[in-house]
Structures are given as structure tokens and as C-alpha cells.
Design an enzyme around this catalytic site. Structure first.
Site, PDB file in Angstrom:
ATOM      1  N   GLY A 154      -1.060   1.626   3.507  1.00  0.00           N
ATOM      2  CA  GLY A 154      -0.504   2.154   4.738  1.00  0.00           C
ATOM      3  C   GLY A 154      -1.212   3.383   5.262  1.00  0.00           C
ATOM      4  O   GLY A 154      -1.050   3.745   6.434  1.00  0.00           O
TER       5      GLY A 154
ATOM      6  N   ARG B   6     -11.469   8.683  -2.834  1.00  0.00           N
ATOM      7  CA  ARG B   6     -11.361   8.460  -4.270  1.00  0.00           C
ATOM      8  C   ARG B   6     -12.116   7.202  -4.657  1.00  0.00           C
ATOM      9  O   ARG B   6     -12.322   6.300  -3.839  1.00  0.00           O
ATOM     10  CB  ARG B   6      -9.904   8.386  -4.720  1.00  0.00           C
TER      11      ARG B   6
ATOM     12  N   ASP C 122       3.584  -1.082  -7.610  1.00  0.00           N
ATOM     13  CA  ASP C 122       2.440  -0.902  -6.716  1.00  0.00           C
ATOM     14  C   ASP C 122       1.583   0.274  -7.137  1.00  0.00           C
ATOM     15  O   ASP C 122       0.474   0.460  -6.614  1.00  0.00           O
ATOM     16  CB  ASP C 122       2.902  -0.736  -5.267  1.00  0.00           C
TER      17      ASP C 122
END
Length: 462
Positions: A84, A168, A240
Site C-alpha cells: 500500500g 530497503r 503479512d
């Protein structure tokens, strides 16, 4: 930005992601670039690196996507989550293998729901600092490649805040929830493609769903044992946020314990203590059971698959117990056995009884000053005599028990100063945390917080 891009995930079935470029920011300005990690990945940056790490420019060869996944959040099923506020730029293939390059805070995607897709300094600098600290501690984790200020204002409950993006890297971003997403949709084609991708990225020796699950369970058990060994509390172990490769991912409200409280929680959204320190092994096993369930459509005989997968997941406990015993045996300088287990239990019980500092106590075993932390406990003299009689390898303990961790009060102070425009504390902490097993020359970074400094809650920052 020059890199050897090779985007295998973007070549998978199209229902597994959406094509998504980062949303450009107003005025990218570099906060920090991890040049050492860039070298490890074979990435070459020029002076305009902030534009690439903010998403304003896309490196030639990148193939940006937002990944689909679902998940159990605090035990409640959410069938559609996805990236998201993150964009996977692609995968680079370098000296250390294949790694994802992902931007977090890169703007709205198809999975953003009501979110703005952005991030502010707090979660960006927290993840950068703590993920790199975990790497220095030798714990499998995503890495931080860069952090960039966006020149934009982000609105959160705290009010207007300076925006930022973190880049990252990871051996992949495949989660338990990724498998759940396709299993819930009876999309066997995507599920099988995902299994092959996960095997190729993490467990090349595996050839079947059964072998993959066995490997994932074992790696997850090893990871949680390592978390326990440094007093780390993830805070949101939703499926998740559970990585099938056994690495630490998503550093929202994570924290390190100061005083040892076995059922310690920090996350403001963990009101029932589901992901407390002492619950982490059980919840990791629960997550692995959800992975097993998601893999069942790939078995030829469902009943036989249930029997086999149940046995594999039930083996989590034995693997974790063995790994935990090994981690804590090293922390007190002994080899794992029943006598060592009793010494570990005795030490932790004393620490819990008097609220002793987790990191300082174990470090004091190495320096010979453990009595300054536990000497007033009525069981200490007997415990210490038994420990000494067991012949600990005391000279090795400084290489096992860190002198410095990213303590919560320091992380919060760092964020507050950064928001005010001062990055000095961030850089000082970052330098010190690169060598956690060496003696730290900054007393403030070692000491437990004063009563006024204690942080009782941490927040996701989304």
C-alpha cells in the site's frame, strides 16, 4: 544509478502484482546512503542518488511493481492487503546474489485503500537504524540501502510531519500472506508459480511443497530464537509480516526490552499482548500453520497433505527449543545440556524477579560484573557458584552478548531530533550500532533508561 537488474518476480503471472511506478516527491534530499551495502549489491550511485532513492528517477533496467498479498492481522483475516505504500523497483543480481530493491513511502498504489502511500521521518529512520542494527547482531533481516527526505509534509495523528522514503533490500519480499492471497482465491496457477519463486530465492534444495514448508518452519524457528536472544519484540507478527525465508521484515512498532519482563509488549495496537516477547514462538508456529494451509491446494491428496503438513508444523516446537537452548547456552558460555538449561532458567527467573536489564545482565557475565545486577537476589550466590563450576567460556562472551542495542528511548529521542532538523544523534547511534559487540565509549548509548526516559509504547507510524 547503475545496477545489474534481473526482475524475476515481475515475470510471474500478472495477477501477482500491479505495474506501479513510484510517485515523484517534491524535493528529494539525501539523509543517508549505505555505500557499503551498495558495493555488496554491485550498485553504483552518482551524486544524484537521492532522486533514484525517492523514486523521482527510475534506473534503466528496473521494472517497478506493487506486490499482492493478504494476511491475518492480530488473528483476523484480511483477504487483500498488498503493497500500500511500497514499490518494488526490481531485483539486482550482484556479488552476494539476488536482492529486491524496494521503496517504502513511495506513494499510493492499487493496494493503498484510504492511505496516502507516504511515510515520515519516524518509521523511516527507525527501520533504517534497527534493521541495520539487527544485521550487525547477525540476525537475518531486510537491509537499509538509503533514506531520503521528500520535501513534503505528511499529515498524521501527531500533526504535520516531514516526509521521507526508505529504500530497503531483501532476499525477497515473499510473505506467508503472499501464499494466503492466492490460496484464498483458489488460484493454483499463481500459487504454484509463487512456490517455485520462493524455492528459487530461498531453498534451492527443496523440490516439493512439503520440503519447502519444512525448510520455512526450520528457518522461522531459528529466527525467533535469535530474536529472543537479544530481547527483540517485533510487535506485529501478522502473517503479512512473516517472511517465508526466515528473515525479519517490517519494523513498525518493534522494540528491544530494557528490564526483563517475559510477557513484555510495546506496540500500541497489541492491546491483548498477542505478540508479547514470550508469545513470539507460539505465534510464529501459528503463522507457519497458516502457510501450511495455503500450500494445501498444491498437494495431490488433500487428506494426506493435511497429515504431512500438520506433522511438519508440529515440529516447530522441537526445532525452536533446540535453537533457543543453543542461543542462550552461548550467551552464558556453555554447551547445551540439561544442567545448562537449568542455569539459563535460573538466570532468567532472577532477572524477571527484580526487573534486571536484559542486555546489561548478559554483558555483565562477560565483564565479570554480574553481581552488580543480580547480587541482591537470594538465589544469586548459589546460581553463580553453579555457573562457575560448569566452566563457562567467559572469554568468548563479549562476542555473543552485545554491549549496545537500539534502545527505545534513544530511538525516540533520535526521531524527535531528526524531525527538528538535527540528524547528529541518528548518525552517532548508527555508527555505534555497527559494532555492537565492541565496548561502546558513549555511556548514554549503553545505559538503561532513567525512569523519565522509559518508553512504554511504540507506534506503527503508518
Amino acid at each position: 544509478m547503475l545496477a545489474n537488474w534481473d526482475n524475476s518476480y515481475a515475470a510471474l503471472p500478472p495477477q501477482m502484482f500491479t505495474r506501479q511506478s513510484p510517485v515523484a516527491v517534491a524535493a528529494p534530499q539525501g539523509l543517508i546512503l549505505n555505500s557499503e551495502h551498495a558495493d555488496e549489491l554491485g550498485i553504483i550511485f552518482d551524486d544524484d542518488w537521492p532522486a533514484f532513492m525517492a523514486g523521482n528517477q527510475i534506473s534503466q533496467g528496473a521494472d517497478p511493481i506493487a506486490q499482492a498479498y493478504a494476511g491475518h492481522q492480530f488473528g483476523h483475516w484480511n483477504p487483500q492487503l498488498g503493497d500500500g505504500r511500497a514499490v518494488l523497483l526490481g531485483e539486482v543480481f550482484g556479488p552476494q546474489g539476488r536482492f529486491d530493491i524496494q521503496l517504502k513511502g513511495a506513494g499510493r498504489t492499487a493496494w493503498s485503500r484510504n492511505g496516502d502511500g507516504r511515510a515520515w521521518y519516524g518509521p523511516v529512520l527507525r527501520e533504517y537504524l534497527i534493521s541495520e542494527a539487527m544485521h550487525a547482531l547477525g540476525i537475518p533481516t531486510t537491509r537499509a540501502l538509503a533514506a531520503v527526505a521528500t520535501g513534503e509534509t505528511i499529515l498524521r495523528e501527531q500533526g504535520p510531519l516531514p516526509g521521507a522514503v526508505i529504500c530497503r533490500t531483501a532476499s525477497s519480499h515473499i510473505r506467508v500472506g503472499t501464499f494466503q492471497y492466492f490460496a484464498a482465491r483458489d488460484d493454483t496457477l499463481a500459487l504454484e508459480a509463487l512456490l517455485h519463486q520462493a524455492i528459487a530465492r530461498h531453498y534451492r534444495e527443496a523440490q516439493t511443497a512439503e520440503q519447502f514448508l519444512s525448510a520455512a518452519v526450520a528457518e522461522q524457528a531459528r529466527l525467533i530464537a535469535q530474536w529472543m536472544g537479544v530481547g527483540f519484540i517485533h510487535g506485529v507478527m501478522n502473517t503479512d509480516n512473516s517472511h517465508v525465508g526466515g528473515i525479519t521484515i517490517d519494523y513498525g512498532p518493534c522494540a528491544f526490552m530494557d528490564d526483563f519482563v517475559p510477557m513484555k509488549t510495546f506496540s500500541s495496537i497489541d492491546r491483548q499482548g498477542r505478540y508479547a516477547y514470550g508469545n513470539q514462538p507460539n505465534l510464529a508456529a501459528w503463522n507457519m500453520a497458516q502457510l501450511a494451509t495455503a500450500l494445501l491446494p498444491l498437494t495431490e491428496d488433500r487428506d494426506a497433505g493435511i497429515t504431512c503438513f500438520t506433522e511438519i508444523v508440529q515440529g516447530f516446537g522441537d526445532i525452536f527449543d533446540s535453537e533457543y537452548a543453543a542461543v542462550f547456552a552461548r550467551k552464558i558460555g556453555l554447551t547445551p545440556n540439561q544442567e545448562t538449561d537449568a542455569l539459563i532458567d535460573g538466570l532468567l527467573k532472577m532477572m524477571a524477579n527484580i526487573g534486571a536489564d536484559f542486555t546489561l545482565c548478559f554483558r555483565a557475565l562477560a565483564t565479570g560484573k554480574i553481581h552488580t545486577h543480580l547480587g541482591t537476589h537470594p538465589d544469586f550466590a548459589n546460581w553463580h557458584a553453579n555457573w562457575q563450576a560448569a566452566g563457562p567460556a567467559q572469554g568468548e562472551l563479549e562476542q555473543v552478548n552485545p554491549s549496545i542495542i537500539p534502545r527505545n528511548h534513544l530511538v525516540e529521542a533520535m526521531i524527535a531530533e531528526a524531525v527538528a532538523g538535527d540528524m547528529q544523534l541518528f548518525h552517532a547511534l548508527h555508527r555505534a550500532l555497527k559494532t555492537p559487540f565492541l565496548r561502546c565509549d558513549t555511556p548514554r548509548f549503553i545505559a538503561a533508561p532513567s525512569p523519565q526516559e522509559i518508553v512504554k509504547q511504540t507506534f506503527c507510524g503508518t
